[in-house]
Design an enzyme around this catalytic site. Structure first.
Site, PDB file in Angstrom:
ATOM      1  N   GLY A   1       0.610  -0.982   0.069  1.00  0.00           N
ATOM      2  CA  GLY A   1       0.147   0.075   0.035  1.00  0.00           C
ATOM      3  C   GLY A   1       0.859   1.348   0.020  1.00  0.00           C
TER       4      GLY A   1
ATOM      5  N   GLU B   1       4.230  -6.276   1.616  1.00  0.00           N
ATOM      6  CA  GLU B   1       3.821  -6.800   0.410  1.00  0.00           C
ATOM      7  C   GLU B   1       3.738  -5.540  -0.518  1.00  0.00           C
ATOM      8  OE1 GLU B   1       0.961 -10.334   2.005  1.00  0.00           O
ATOM      9  OE2 GLU B   1       0.013  -8.239   1.405  1.00  0.00           O
TER      10      GLU B   1
ATOM     11  N   GLY C   1       3.520  -3.639  -4.146  1.00  0.00           N
ATOM     12  CA  GLY C   1       3.368  -3.917  -5.544  1.00  0.00           C
ATOM     13  C   GLY C   1       3.576  -2.544  -6.191  1.00  0.00           C
ATOM     14  N   ARG C   2       2.927  -1.682  -6.026  1.00  0.00           N
ATOM     15  CA  ARG C   2       2.879  -0.384  -6.556  1.00  0.00           C
ATOM     16  C   ARG C   2       4.396   0.376  -6.323  1.00  0.00           C
ATOM     17  NH1 ARG C   2      -1.423   2.944  -7.628  1.00  0.00           N
ATOM     18  NH2 ARG C   2      -2.739   1.660  -5.883  1.00  0.00           N
TER      19      ARG C   2
ATOM     20  N   ARG D   1      -7.550   3.436 -14.154  1.00  0.00           N
ATOM     21  CA  ARG D   1      -7.705   4.161 -12.986  1.00  0.00           C
ATOM     22  C   ARG D   1      -8.069   5.508 -12.758  1.00  0.00           C
ATOM     23  NH1 ARG D   1      -3.022   5.310 -10.655  1.00  0.00           N
ATOM     24  NH2 ARG D   1      -3.596   5.059  -8.501  1.00  0.00           N
TER      25      ARG D   1
ATOM     26  N   TYR E   1     -10.987   5.487  -9.983  1.00  0.00           N
ATOM     27  CA  TYR E   1     -10.954   6.238  -8.819  1.00  0.00           C
ATOM     28  C   TYR E   1     -10.170   7.732  -8.888  1.00  0.00           C
ATOM     29  CZ  TYR E   1      -7.799   1.893  -8.542  1.00  0.00           C
ATOM     30  OH  TYR E   1      -7.011   0.904  -8.751  1.00  0.00           O
TER      31      TYR E   1
ATOM     32  N   CYS F   1     -15.748   4.396 -26.353  1.00  0.00           N
ATOM     33  CA  CYS F   1     -16.904   5.298 -26.715  1.00  0.00           C
ATOM     34  C   CYS F   1     -17.692   5.557 -25.074  1.00  0.00           C
ATOM     35  CB  CYS F   1     -17.873   4.296 -27.362  1.00  0.00           C
ATOM     36  SG  CYS F   1     -17.290   3.879 -28.822  1.00  0.00           S
ATOM     37  N   GLU F   2     -16.955   6.178 -24.631  1.00  0.00           N
ATOM     38  CA  GLU F   2     -17.359   6.537 -22.929  1.00  0.00           C
ATOM     39  C   GLU F   2     -16.868   8.119 -22.645  1.00  0.00           C
ATOM     40  OE1 GLU F   2     -18.474   4.469 -20.358  1.00  0.00           O
ATOM     41  OE2 GLU F   2     -18.829   2.739 -21.659  1.00  0.00           O
TER      42      GLU F   2
ATOM     43  N   TYR G   1      -1.045  -1.620 -11.734  1.00  0.00           N
ATOM     44  CA  TYR G   1      -2.412  -1.599 -12.078  1.00  0.00           C
ATOM     45  C   TYR G   1      -2.743  -0.816 -13.403  1.00  0.00           C
ATOM     46  CZ  TYR G   1      -1.940  -2.898  -7.316  1.00  0.00           C
ATOM     47  OH  TYR G   1      -1.706  -3.320  -5.953  1.00  0.00           O
TER      48      TYR G   1
HETATM   49  C1  LIG Z   1      -3.279  -5.171  -3.531  1.00  0.00           C
HETATM   50  C2  LIG Z   1      -2.585  -5.603  -2.522  1.00  0.00           C
HETATM   51  C3  LIG Z   1      -1.141  -5.512  -2.220  1.00  0.00           C
HETATM   52  C4  LIG Z   1       0.030  -4.724  -3.031  1.00  0.00           C
HETATM   53  O1  LIG Z   1      -0.747  -3.179  -2.810  1.00  0.00           O
HETATM   54  P1  LIG Z   1       0.218  -1.898  -3.470  1.00  0.00           P
HETATM   55  O2  LIG Z   1      -0.652  -0.876  -3.055  1.00  0.00           O
HETATM   56  O3  LIG Z   1       0.271  -2.425  -4.699  1.00  0.00           O
HETATM   57  O4  LIG Z   1       1.563  -2.170  -2.677  1.00  0.00           O
HETATM   58  C5  LIG Z   1      -0.453  -6.183  -1.159  1.00  0.00           C
HETATM   59  N1  LIG Z   1      -1.322  -7.378  -0.427  1.00  0.00           N
HETATM   60  C6  LIG Z   1      -2.461  -7.337  -0.485  1.00  0.00           C
HETATM   61  C7  LIG Z   1      -3.283  -8.486   0.229  1.00  0.00           C
HETATM   62  C8  LIG Z   1      -3.203  -6.658  -1.722  1.00  0.00           C
HETATM   63  O5  LIG Z   1      -4.358  -6.994  -1.777  1.00  0.00           O
END
Ligand SMILES: *Cc1c(COP(=O)(O)O)cnc(C)c1O
Length: 451
Positions: free
Chosen positions: A251, A293, A295-296, A337, A341, A368-369, A398
């Site tokens: 996150g 965890e 990702g982004r 995205r 949001y 077409c939106e 994403y």
């Molecule tokens: C989406 C998600 C992540 C990664 O979130 P980021 O904002 O991309 O860091 C990690 N853990 C879980 C369980 C998620 O659903």
């Protein structure tokens, strides 16, 4: 070059170059839209997170799990494996990709609030290190399947700490009224724990939470870690022994525009570590092994989307002002995205530099939106014209992973650029790919009774 572009992006004779490749050469070779991955930038960022993580948590460092849902491909999975970090997958499809990369099972974590039995079985067969459990039914399912396979599966409980993270409603995941996790405050979390420990085929490793995405403040992470620590302390007081692991999810936010001020790895980890150490001591438990965890924060800044401008159109606004609509050859099918949001991106003309006066533009897609908007409002040189290339940075997370075939638009591929070389890691779809799913099947009778 602004910092939201990947490290190896610069202007040469006015033209944007990424990883030593000029955008005009990329467009000529691969077409647009295309996602461009600055591979060295990604490697350096992962290496940095990993070393800062080990410095911060030392003997308490569990694992960094890269969140595959942000973006995954076989080549990226290999790169992540080589970096020595783990991966988190939420579906059988994501698991299939990391398996194709021969990602070691013990560094894989399986998520999902509704994993199917085949997905659970595939995860157990591949010997994934951790399955994160998210419902009472799932506890029984995983226990039964592991038992049938004569396996003891490592599991964690996804807990809902009831923390409001300051981000968009759809990507905040840990207030009470959400589908994820077992609520700590309602007692559901403790009931789930009691259900898990009954099963010999499950080994409870600890507690997990994930409070949301694109978060800029560390407070919500700390607050949720504290609630999880109280939960671990309750376990110790009732069972005598201790649960070893705590996973605080992903996150961490990134910069999409100049005004975003994200935390860097060091800052984030130091803050979280401080809170976890002091709260564990206060709660009387051994400091747990910490996992995260992101990702982004790992992949997001490493990619740029390259589009070609097709048309421009000036529109009169109510207040007498005008806006220039700039239509590109992709849109909500490669970047949902903004419409999903209200995400805010930035962009630059990539093929040339311009000294023309800036004017208010809206970059829109070809779908077409009305809501098919890439960037709602941005100042761009007023001489922007059909044929110009537009680069949108920070689209690694994403973007491609949420891409769709809306309007039967083929999804763009991903190329990796390093030191003046480019290679495809996901090829762009073609109309033949779209048509491949259209079949003509003879009518089938589905049950004997109906006729
Ligand atoms: C989406 C998600 C992540 C990664 O979130 P980021 O904002 O991309 O860091 C990690 N853990 C879980 C369980 C998620 O659903």
């Amino acid at each position: 070059m602004v910092s939201i572009f990947p490290t190896n992006a610069k202007r040469i004779d006015g033209e944007l170059e990424i990883g030593g490749c000029r955008v005009s050469d990329i467009a000529a070779r691969y077409g647009t839209p295309i996602f461009i991955l600055d591979e060295s930038d990604l490697k350096v960022r992962i290496g940095n997170w990993n070393s800062e993580f080990k410095v911060a948590f030392a003997q308490n460092s569990g694992q960094i799990y890269y969140a595959a849902k942000s973006f995954i491909s076989v080549e990226v999975a290999k790169l992540i494996n080589e970096a020595g970090i783990g991966v988190d997958v939420c579906t059988g499809g994501e698991l299939a990709v990391v398996r194709a990369a021969k990602f070691p099972g013990e560094r894989i974590e399986m998520h999902g609030n509704n994993k199917s039995e085949p997905e659970i079985a595939a995860a157990i067969d591949y010997r994934v290190g951790v399955i994160v459990l998210d419902s009472l039914q799932e506890i029984e399912r995983v226990a039964r399947i592991a038992h049938e396979k004569n396996r003891v599966q490592g599991v964690m409980l996804r807990l809902n700490p009831g923390v409001e993270a300051h981000t968009h409603e759809y990507i905040a995941t840990a207030h009470e009224d959400v589908k994820f996790g077992f609520s700590i405050s309602s007692g559901a979390a403790w009931d789930a724990l009691l259900a898990v420990v009954k099963h010999e085929s499950l080994q409870l490793l600890g507690a997990h939470c994930h409070i949301g995405s694109q978060i800029f403040a560390v407070d919500a992470f700390k607050a949720s870690a504290l609630r999880l620590i109280e939960f671990l302390a309750r376990y110790k007081s009732e069972f005598g022994n201790e649960l070893e692991s705590l996973n605080i999810g992903g996150g961490v936010g990134i910069a999409y525009t100049e005004s975003d001020k994200p935390m860097n790895a060091k800052e984030f980890l130091a803050n979280v570590k401080e809170a976890i150490n002091s709260e564990s001591a206060r709660a009387g438990i051994i400091t747990p092994k910490i996992s995260i965890e992101p990702g982004r924060a790992l992949i997001g800044p490493s990619m740029v989307t390259l589009y070609t401008v097709g048309t421009t159109k000036e529109v009169q606004l109510k207040d007498g002002a005008t806006r220039l609509y700039v239509s590109v050859d992709g849109g909500m099918s490669d970047n949902i995205r903004t419409s999903l949001y209200g995400a805010v991106y930035s962009a630059e003309i990539a093929n040339r530099e311009s000294n023309a006066k800036l004017r208010d533009c809206r970059i829109v897609g070809k779908h077409c939106e009305t809501g098919d908007i890439v960037i709602n409002s941005i100042n761009l040189p007023s001489d922007i014209a059909p044929g110009d290339l537009i680069a949108v940075p920070a689209t690694g997370a994403y973007g491609r992973s949420m891409a769709s075939n809306y309007n039967h638009v083929p999804r763009p591929g991903v190329i990796s650029v390093v030191n003046g070389t480019a290679r495809t890691i996901i090829r762009s779809e073609t109309e033949a790919d779209l048509l491949a799913l259209d079949v003509v099947e003879a009518p089938q009778r589905l049950s004997k009774e109906s006729n």
